[in-house]
Design a protein around this motif. Structure first.
Motif, PDB file in Angstrom:
ATOM      1  N   TYR A 112      29.186  10.020  58.068  1.00  0.00           N
ATOM      2  CA  TYR A 112      28.085  10.886  58.463  1.00  0.00           C
ATOM      3  C   TYR A 112      28.023  12.140  57.597  1.00  0.00           C
ATOM      4  O   TYR A 112      29.039  12.594  57.062  1.00  0.00           O
ATOM      5  CB  TYR A 112      28.214  11.285  59.940  1.00  0.00           C
ATOM      6  CG  TYR A 112      28.289  10.099  60.877  1.00  0.00           C
ATOM      7  CD1 TYR A 112      27.136   9.471  61.324  1.00  0.00           C
ATOM      8  CD2 TYR A 112      29.525   9.610  61.285  1.00  0.00           C
ATOM      9  CE1 TYR A 112      27.203   8.373  62.160  1.00  0.00           C
ATOM     10  CE2 TYR A 112      29.604   8.509  62.131  1.00  0.00           C
ATOM     11  CZ  TYR A 112      28.435   7.887  62.568  1.00  0.00           C
ATOM     12  OH  TYR A 112      28.506   6.807  63.386  1.00  0.00           O
ATOM     13  N   LEU A 113      26.825  12.643  57.477  1.00  0.00           N
ATOM     14  CA  LEU A 113      26.588  13.928  56.850  1.00  0.00           C
ATOM     15  C   LEU A 113      26.108  14.904  57.906  1.00  0.00           C
ATOM     16  O   LEU A 113      25.392  14.518  58.837  1.00  0.00           O
ATOM     17  CB  LEU A 113      25.517  13.810  55.749  1.00  0.00           C
ATOM     18  CG  LEU A 113      25.842  12.891  54.574  1.00  0.00           C
ATOM     19  CD1 LEU A 113      24.620  12.754  53.668  1.00  0.00           C
ATOM     20  CD2 LEU A 113      27.023  13.437  53.775  1.00  0.00           C
ATOM     21  N   VAL A 114      26.524  16.149  57.764  1.00  0.00           N
ATOM     22  CA  VAL A 114      26.109  17.174  58.713  1.00  0.00           C
ATOM     23  C   VAL A 114      24.695  17.614  58.359  1.00  0.00           C
ATOM     24  O   VAL A 114      24.403  17.975  57.206  1.00  0.00           O
ATOM     25  CB  VAL A 114      27.074  18.377  58.686  1.00  0.00           C
ATOM     26  CG1 VAL A 114      26.614  19.442  59.674  1.00  0.00           C
ATOM     27  CG2 VAL A 114      28.485  17.916  59.019  1.00  0.00           C
ATOM     28  N   LEU A 115      23.793  17.579  59.352  1.00  0.00           N
ATOM     29  CA  LEU A 115      22.400  17.935  59.098  1.00  0.00           C
ATOM     30  C   LEU A 115      22.257  19.362  58.585  1.00  0.00           C
ATOM     31  O   LEU A 115      21.391  19.657  57.768  1.00  0.00           O
ATOM     32  CB  LEU A 115      21.559  17.755  60.372  1.00  0.00           C
ATOM     33  CG  LEU A 115      21.094  16.339  60.701  1.00  0.00           C
ATOM     34  CD1 LEU A 115      20.226  16.345  61.946  1.00  0.00           C
ATOM     35  CD2 LEU A 115      20.340  15.731  59.536  1.00  0.00           C
ATOM     36  N   ALA A 116      23.127  20.238  59.057  1.00  0.00           N
ATOM     37  CA  ALA A 116      23.055  21.631  58.604  1.00  0.00           C
ATOM     38  C   ALA A 116      23.330  21.733  57.114  1.00  0.00           C
ATOM     39  O   ALA A 116      22.705  22.528  56.407  1.00  0.00           O
ATOM     40  CB  ALA A 116      24.055  22.481  59.394  1.00  0.00           C
ATOM     41  N   GLU A 117      24.279  20.905  56.625  1.00  0.00           N
ATOM     42  CA  GLU A 117      24.574  20.920  55.186  1.00  0.00           C
ATOM     43  C   GLU A 117      23.412  20.329  54.392  1.00  0.00           C
ATOM     44  O   GLU A 117      23.062  20.815  53.316  1.00  0.00           O
ATOM     45  CB  GLU A 117      25.860  20.149  54.922  1.00  0.00           C
ATOM     46  CG  GLU A 117      27.103  20.790  55.540  1.00  0.00           C
ATOM     47  CD  GLU A 117      28.351  19.959  55.295  1.00  0.00           C
ATOM     48  OE1 GLU A 117      28.218  18.834  54.746  1.00  0.00           O
ATOM     49  OE2 GLU A 117      29.448  20.436  55.648  1.00  0.00           O
ATOM     50  N   ILE A 118      22.817  19.232  54.939  1.00  0.00           N
ATOM     51  CA  ILE A 118      21.632  18.658  54.281  1.00  0.00           C
ATOM     52  C   ILE A 118      20.504  19.680  54.260  1.00  0.00           C
ATOM     53  O   ILE A 118      19.788  19.829  53.267  1.00  0.00           O
ATOM     54  CB  ILE A 118      21.192  17.371  55.002  1.00  0.00           C
ATOM     55  CG1 ILE A 118      22.297  16.313  54.936  1.00  0.00           C
ATOM     56  CG2 ILE A 118      19.903  16.826  54.389  1.00  0.00           C
ATOM     57  CD1 ILE A 118      21.981  15.050  55.714  1.00  0.00           C
TER      58      ILE A 118
END
Length: 515
Positions: free
Chosen positions: A99-105
């Motif tokens: 998973y990727l953190v939406l905040a980082e995206i």
């Protein structure tokens, strides 16, 4: 008056719409008065972030999960490429996924948006603005450019009229001379006839006197001259000259008068270049940037010079000079007067082509204007090599003497020799190598590539040496070169000054070195 409709009204609470705001929910982005805070946080106290309105900040608003209504999407599944919440990530559907953190995206996208905005504002839009201004300028100048073309045709027509008038006047003079000659011939013949008539008149008077006389002796002495007068003189016949007029053939006349080249229109896929961000210092390329390759068709290439940012002139050991556009398409070809190839070429500020050629004894520098080639400079004892047109319009010529033992640089203003620079072994460049390429830099210094001494020599306008550059240089073309090498070497010629001469300024001029 309803204060809420007033343009000068203060900001009101989003809930009651009457009280002046004092607080702010950073989670919901709602403006609140203090009495309304309780109502706002009643649904879920923990999720709301109530701060003074002056301290409000931007809190990310995550979308609600479609599967778990009480949760928000805060992750992005790399395998599924879809946002998920914390409960979704624990299901079998996403087992073992990363998973990727939406905040980082979000932060990454935010940076991309900022970069795109900056590029659009500072590079792409100014480029289109420049293109638009350039097109407007071209459109505005169309009348002036076509007026120049019309004026050129008119002036050429006046010259033709003058020459036709000269031909007519010459022919009129010839007619006058023929008339005078004709008159003299006829007048001489008439005088001969009148003279015989006078003799006949005198004879008639004598005959009358003899006829009326009774003296026998007068009649005995009479001798007839009728046989003499009966022998008429030859008839002189002079034919009038005839004017053999040539038919006025309009098409033939137009062919000899001149012709208009058709409009040349081309669509260049990469014709426009984006503006580069402005910097305080000019970056030097470690390696030349390859823009395009051009096959000149010359077996041996000798000179390249820029007509504009889009067109270049080339010459080789051949009987013509070729103009290419930057895409490599042949745009124009100019043949020369004599059969030997040009030693060097250059372009004036008006776009006229200048080239040199010569051999031992007599050499010439020619200028080509509107397709007409004229002799510009005649040299005796010296053979011109390479050329350079300066910012002031002067012409710099490198040349060597007939026995190839000396060389020099001469500055011409028009046809007048203005300056001579010739160096010796003590302090200036020397050598008799016949090929010395020459250029003027932005400081108005004269830069000469002296192949024999292995250096680029730079002097100021007065001819005083500033420095030599003998350091590491990129590979420069040598002569002769094969056809397969020419494609790459043209690029070297075009972009060599960007790297090397710029280094001269950085390493020597700015540092004050005169080595």
């Amino acid at each position: 008056m309803d204060t809420r409709l007033s343009a000068q009204d203060v900001v009101r609470c989003d809930l009651c719409e009457t009280a002046i705001i004092q607080m702010h929910c950073d989670f919901c982005h709602v403006k609140l008065c203090k009495p309304c805070i309780g109502d706002h946080i009643a649904d879920d106290y923990n999720k709301h972030q109530i701060v003074p309105f002056q301290q409000k900040k931007s809190t990310l608003i995550y979308p609600k999960c479609a599967t778990h209504q009480t949760k928000l999407y805060d992750l992005q599944c790399k395998e599924c490429n879809f946002p998920v919440c914390s409960l979704c990530s624990a299901t079998e559907q996403h087992e073992g996924h990363k998973y990727l953190v939406l905040a980082e995206i979000y932060d990454s996208k935010k940076n991309d948006i900022a970069k795109d905005t900056e590029e659009l504002q500072n590079i792409i839009y100014p480029t289109y603005k420049e293109i638009s201004n350039d097109l407007e300028t071209q459109i505005t100048n169309l009348d002036e450019e076509y007026e120049k073309l019309t004026t050129a045709v008119t002036e050429h027509g006046k010259q033709w009229h003058r020459e036709i008038d000269n031909v007519i006047n010459t022919m009129k003079k010839e007619i006058g001379d023929l008339k005078e000659k004709h008159f003299d011939i006829m007048k001489k013949h008439a005088e001969e006839v009148i003279q015989i008539q006078t003799l006949i008149d005198q004879t008639l008077l004598n005959l009358k006197e003899i006829e009326e006389s009774n003296e026998v002796s007068m009649k005995m002495k009479y001798s007839s001259r009728n046989k003499e007068f009966s022998k008429l003189s030859p008839k002189v016949k002079v034919s009038l000259p005839i004017f053999n007029a040539k038919p006025a053939d309009r098409e033939q006349l137009k062919k000899f008068f001149g012709s208009l080249a058709s409009l040349y229109t081309s669509t260049e896929e990469n014709g426009y270049k984006l503006k580069k961000p402005e910097t305080t210092t000019r970056e030097l390329l470690e390696e030349p940037e390859l823009i395009t390759t051009i096959d000149t068709g010359y077996e041996i290439l000798r000179s390249v010079t820029c007509l504009s940012e889009e067109e270049i002139w080339t010459s080789g050991e051949a009987s013509d000079m070729k103009c290419f556009n930057i895409q490599g398409s042949l745009f124009k070809t100019i043949g020369r007067i004599s059969g030997i190839f040009p030693n060097g070429i250059a372009v004036t500020g008006d776009g006229d082509l200048v080239y040199s050629e010569g051999k031992k004894g007599t050499s010439t520098v020619y200028k080509v204007t509107n397709g007409q080639t004229k002799k510009m400079i005649r040299l005796r004892g010296w053979i011109p090599s390479q050329l350079c047109v300066t910012s002031s319009g002067d012409l710099l010529v490198t040349m060597y003497n007939d026995d190839e033992t000396r060389s020099k640089v001469v500055r011409f203003s028009g046809i007048m020799e203005k300056q001579t620079i010739q160096f010796d072994k003590e302090g200036k460049y020397s050598g008799n190598h016949i090929i010395k390429y020459i250029s003027e830099n932005r400081n108005l210094d004269i830069c000469v590539a002296d192949c024999e001494v292995g250096a680029i020599v730079v002097v100021n306008q007065a001819g005083k040496i500033r420095f030599r550059y003998t350091g590491h240089l990129p590979t420069i073309f040598t002569f002769p070169m094969s056809l397969s090498e020419i494609k790459l070497q043209i690029v070297n010629v075009l972009y060599f000054p960007i790297n090397v001469l710029a280094r001269f300024q950085k390493n020597h001029v700015e540092g004050g070195t005169n080595s």
